[in-house]
Design an enzyme around this catalytic site. Sequence first.
Site, PDB file in Angstrom:
ATOM      1  N   ASP A 164       6.800  -3.854   8.614  1.00 36.63           N
ATOM      2  CA  ASP A 164       7.122  -5.277   8.626  1.00 36.63           C
ATOM      3  C   ASP A 164       6.799  -5.975   7.308  1.00 36.63           C
ATOM      4  O   ASP A 164       6.032  -5.457   6.494  1.00 36.63           O
ATOM      5  CB  ASP A 164       6.279  -5.984   9.718  1.00 36.63           C
ATOM      6  CG  ASP A 164       6.719  -5.575  11.117  1.00 36.63           C
ATOM      7  OD1 ASP A 164       7.568  -4.664  11.233  1.00 36.63           O
ATOM      8  OD2 ASP A 164       6.184  -6.162  12.084  1.00 36.63           O
ATOM      9  N   HIS A 184       2.874  -2.116   7.698  1.00 36.10           N
ATOM     10  CA  HIS A 184       3.429  -3.144   6.813  1.00 36.10           C
ATOM     11  C   HIS A 184       3.669  -2.524   5.437  1.00 36.10           C
ATOM     12  O   HIS A 184       2.723  -1.997   4.831  1.00 36.10           O
ATOM     13  CB  HIS A 184       2.460  -4.333   6.728  1.00 36.10           C
ATOM     14  CG  HIS A 184       2.253  -5.008   8.053  1.00 36.10           C
ATOM     15  ND1 HIS A 184       1.392  -4.496   9.013  1.00 36.10           N
ATOM     16  CD2 HIS A 184       2.833  -6.105   8.613  1.00 36.10           C
ATOM     17  CE1 HIS A 184       1.436  -5.276  10.088  1.00 36.10           C
ATOM     18  NE2 HIS A 184       2.307  -6.259   9.877  1.00 36.10           N
TER      19      HIS A 184
END
Length: 505
Positions: free
Chosen positions: A315, A456
């Site tokens: 993400d 991430h």
Amino acid sequence: MNIDKKTRVLLIKSFLILGAFCLFVLVVRGIKHSAFIEALHQSENDTTDNSHPNVAKQDSSEYSYPVNNLCFDNLSDTKQIGKTITLTDSTTNYYYNVNYPVIGIGAIDDVLKNDAETELSTYLANIAGYVAENSSIRAGLTLDYQSFLTGDSLLSVVFTIVYDSPEYTNPLYSVRTHTFLLCTGSEIPLDNLLAGSYTGFLSEKVADYLKSNPNLMQTMDESTYAGNYSADKENFKKYAFSGDGLTLFFNPYEIASGEYGIISVPIAADDIYPYLIYDPFKQVDIIPQPAPTEPAAIVQTEIDPSKPMIALTFDDGPRAESTNLILDVLEQYNCRATFFVLGSRARNEKKTLKRAAALGCDIGNHSYSHARLSTLNKKGKKKEISKTNDILKKIINKKAKFVRTPYGQIDGVIKHINSPVILWNVDTMDWKTLKPKKIIKEATKDIKDGDIILMHDIYNSTAEAVETIVPTLLKKGYQLVTVSELFKYRNIKPQKHKAYFNVAP
Ligand code: ZN
């Protein structure tokens, strides 16, 4: 102390067992010998082997060893095998320079290390307290080695020792040899490698060598030295094999006047061949391996729907540096992942985004600005998603199939999102720990078929962890696929306004 005693008893026991084993090996060798000599006699009338009519060689495969497992750091003419260990020191009173090889077989390495270190400690004990009047009469020890590999069965190490002693005008030279059978790691006497009337043959060879060197003969008093190369196996204990043949070694004063130093007598492979009990000279392919490397990594091939698979998801990117590092790993192992990107970042990271899509990765929608969608009105929510989709359409020519809401919000949000919402069931907490080791642990322990793992791609620490996570999961038998593939192979059609945490089989 109690433990010391126990250890000592254990050591003594080990030595006894080792001794018994050596005796067993010697007995077996003895039997082989007599069997061989019998065969030799029988073959005297048999001249079918025209290259070496006297040979009834034993099967050489029982002596072979996978030579490519050995250390080959030095590959020179005289240091064919082993990694050199150097012990050195220099003071105003003495110096030493000791080199010995590490081969990679524990039993052999112990013998060589012990020999070199014993030589050094004896030397240091002998010169203890010695004070040199000037640097030219320093005491000195130089121990160097030559190592030779013969086929895939024999290793010979020749130690040459030079003492610079203040008591003598000239340095003192001596030679010691070790020949090991690689398959057992044990030293092997020449008498266990040669058979028949080999001592007479070696004696002749040494005599020939001395005669061929007129200088040696001039100063030789044969009666003094002849006994040291007569046909007695005790005279031929210092020897080495190499691909060229056999070399016998003699210390100064053994077979000639001391001024000639160490004498080595080479005997060609063809000449010694008839006396060998097996053929150690057969050629083997040696692939020098400079350093131990990781076993070849598994690369993902075609997806097998019947086998476990998981989806790595990233993400908040793209971010050129870290995202590309992750893509490098995925590309290396032919794996794919899903990137839930922010529109605000994607518009400035076109190249990275295109690369991810070209590698077959899914590009998902993580809103435009990472807003808490629950705080926005209906229009605001829709705008956060549609703005990013418009950017994706421009860059990679397609909208995102999936949305991952910022902070994984569902309540009051999901009904406004016109695509399936993909959350996760494994949270690596990479943003919080920023520690590759912890991220690796979270992403690889307790993983199940169909899991969706959250990371991430904006952190270098995550990219570093991915370098290990990907091969580790592959080794565990997981296929690394995109979220769309996960649904496809599970025959599930994801529904809009619905949240998925994993796609279990
Ligand atoms: Zn996020």
